[in-house]
Design an enzyme around this catalytic site. Structure first.
Site, mmCIF file in Angstrom:
data_model
loop_
_atom_site.group_PDB
_atom_site.id
_atom_site.type_symbol
_atom_site.label_atom_id
_atom_site.label_comp_id
_atom_site.label_asym_id
_atom_site.label_seq_id
_atom_site.Cartn_x
_atom_site.Cartn_y
_atom_site.Cartn_z
ATOM 1 N N TRP A 10 9.728 -9.517 -2.543
ATOM 2 C CA TRP A 10 8.880 -10.569 -1.956
ATOM 3 C C TRP A 10 7.520 -10.044 -1.513
ATOM 4 O O TRP A 10 6.667 -10.809 -1.113
ATOM 5 C CB TRP A 10 9.621 -11.217 -0.773
ATOM 6 C CG TRP A 10 10.632 -12.240 -1.185
ATOM 7 C CD1 TRP A 10 11.181 -12.410 -2.424
ATOM 8 C CD2 TRP A 10 11.215 -13.268 -0.356
ATOM 9 N NE1 TRP A 10 12.061 -13.467 -2.431
ATOM 10 C CE2 TRP A 10 12.102 -14.007 -1.173
ATOM 11 C CE3 TRP A 10 11.085 -13.621 0.982
ATOM 12 C CZ2 TRP A 10 12.852 -15.089 -0.672
ATOM 13 C CZ3 TRP A 10 11.826 -14.693 1.476
ATOM 14 C CH2 TRP A 10 12.696 -15.422 0.654
ATOM 15 N N GLU A 98 1.986 -0.731 -5.926
ATOM 16 C CA GLU A 98 1.054 -1.194 -4.885
ATOM 17 C C GLU A 98 1.010 -0.203 -3.724
ATOM 18 O O GLU A 98 -0.031 -0.024 -3.092
ATOM 19 C CB GLU A 98 1.447 -2.612 -4.432
ATOM 20 C CG GLU A 98 1.105 -3.634 -5.512
ATOM 21 C CD GLU A 98 1.960 -4.879 -5.505
ATOM 22 O OE1 GLU A 98 2.689 -5.123 -4.530
ATOM 23 O OE2 GLU A 98 1.896 -5.616 -6.510
ATOM 24 N N GLU A 166 7.812 -0.467 -14.146
ATOM 25 C CA GLU A 166 6.886 -1.569 -13.911
ATOM 26 C C GLU A 166 5.474 -1.165 -14.328
ATOM 27 O O GLU A 166 4.755 -0.520 -13.548
ATOM 28 C CB GLU A 166 6.866 -1.933 -12.423
ATOM 29 C CG GLU A 166 8.197 -2.387 -11.866
ATOM 30 C CD GLU A 166 8.015 -3.255 -10.627
ATOM 31 O OE1 GLU A 166 8.527 -4.362 -10.617
ATOM 32 O OE2 GLU A 166 7.322 -2.814 -9.691
ATOM 33 N N GLY A 233 8.855 -10.012 -8.973
ATOM 34 C CA GLY A 233 7.964 -10.295 -7.847
ATOM 35 C C GLY A 233 7.822 -11.787 -7.634
ATOM 36 O O GLY A 233 8.699 -12.435 -7.062
ATOM 37 N N GLY A 234 6.742 -12.357 -8.133
ATOM 38 C CA GLY A 234 6.405 -13.760 -7.875
ATOM 39 C C GLY A 234 7.543 -14.731 -8.121
ATOM 40 O O GLY A 234 7.770 -15.663 -7.318
HETATM 41 C C1 PEP Z 1 6.607 -6.400 -8.683
HETATM 42 O O1 PEP Z 1 5.601 -6.292 -8.024
HETATM 43 O O2 PEP Z 1 7.581 -5.677 -8.437
HETATM 44 C C2 PEP Z 1 6.619 -7.376 -9.772
HETATM 45 C C3 PEP Z 1 7.394 -7.132 -10.782
HETATM 46 O O3 PEP Z 1 5.781 -8.464 -9.661
HETATM 47 P P1 PEP Z 1 5.661 -9.721 -10.661
HETATM 48 O O4 PEP Z 1 7.054 -10.105 -11.095
HETATM 49 O O5 PEP Z 1 5.020 -10.803 -9.830
HETATM 50 O O6 PEP Z 1 4.826 -9.282 -11.805
#
Ligand code: PEP
Length: 249
Positions: A10, A98, A166, A233-234
């Site tokens: 989140w 991040e 990722e 994520g989102g």
């Molecule tokens: C994340 O930040 O772990 C991620 C996978 O984000 P998103 O699914 O929004 O790309």
């Protein structure tokens, strides 16, 4: 057989009002789903305790997004692995891109955090991934293999940790690598783990893909041989989207 894991990150999103989404996820993850897939939500630290209480007894487990490598003491604002465990966390994401970008975390920092998580009896979700420039320079496989070598503790127990691939350029952008690129990277990560920890440990380790996973692309990504789940994520913020990805797994 590696049981798939779908974990939601989140990030810095969510207040107590958002707990209703976790309640909905917990209600919808029935015995059939629970038998086939592990489900985890990693809310911000402020929500760990109520989220864990809400999800207690359900198929949804709760994880944290970062931790200090240190045990306790004069470190204002930091949270130890022990504190997160005490709040109900079963796992901790470490080394998310991040945090690597915003806080200058290096592989050695990530390995120290992962070791602290393991020492607390929790599961580190160790994130790795190349930047767009690194991919365009043809260095993606080498960069990620180096991150794996530096970020996974040398004594990490077989099956006790997870690696999430990722690509930085795919996070929150709607972009994803080709299925072939995802497959190639996951195979490279497993080969790297085999060299690092031995083949049985590499085979026991779940490798997640993360970066713009959504209901529309989850099935084809999760169907790849070395992809054992997703870090989302989102699309993990709303129960309906997250549940569609869980069902795809
Ligand atoms: C994340 O930040 O772990 C991620 C996978 O984000 P998103 O699914 O929004 O790309």
């Amino acid at each position: 057989m590696r049981k798939p894991l779908v974990a939601g990150n989140w990030k810095m999103n969510g207040t107590r009002a958002s707990l209703a989404e976790i309640g909905e996820m917990a209600k919808a993850c029935d015995a059939t789903l629970r038998a086939k897939v592990d489900v985890m939500v990693c809310p911000p630290a402020t929500l760990l305790f109520p989220a864990a209480a809400l999800a207690l007894g359900s198929a949804v487990s709760i994880g944290a997004q970062d931790c200090s490598p240190l045990g306790e003491g004069a470190h204002t604002g930091d949270l130890s692995a022990g504190m997160l465990f005490d709040s109900g966390a079963k796992a901790v994401i470490v080394g998310h891109s991040e945090r690597r970008a915003d806080h200058g975390e290096k592989d050695a920092d990530v390995a120290a955090k992962a070791a602290a998580v393991l020492a607390q009896g929790m599961m580190p979700i160790i994130c790795v991934g190349e930047t767009r420039a690194e991919r365009e320079a043809g260095k993606a496989l080498a960069v990620v293999a180096r991150q794996v070598r530096g970020s996974v503790p040398k004594d990490a127990p077989a099956g006790g940790f997870v690696v999430a691939y990722e690509p930085v350029w795919a996070i929150g952008t709607g972009l994803t690598p080709t299925l072939q690129d995802i497959a190639d990277m996951h195979a490279e990560i497993r080969r790297t783990l085999a060299r690092l920890l031995g083949k049985p440990a590499a085979q026991a380790t779940r490798l997640l893909y993360g970066g713009s996973v959504k209901p529309a692309n989850a099935a084809e990504i999760l169907n790849l041989a070395d992809v054992d789940g997703a870090l989302v994520g989102g699309a993990s913020l709303k129960a309906a989207d997250f549940l569609a990805i869980i069902r795809a797994a």
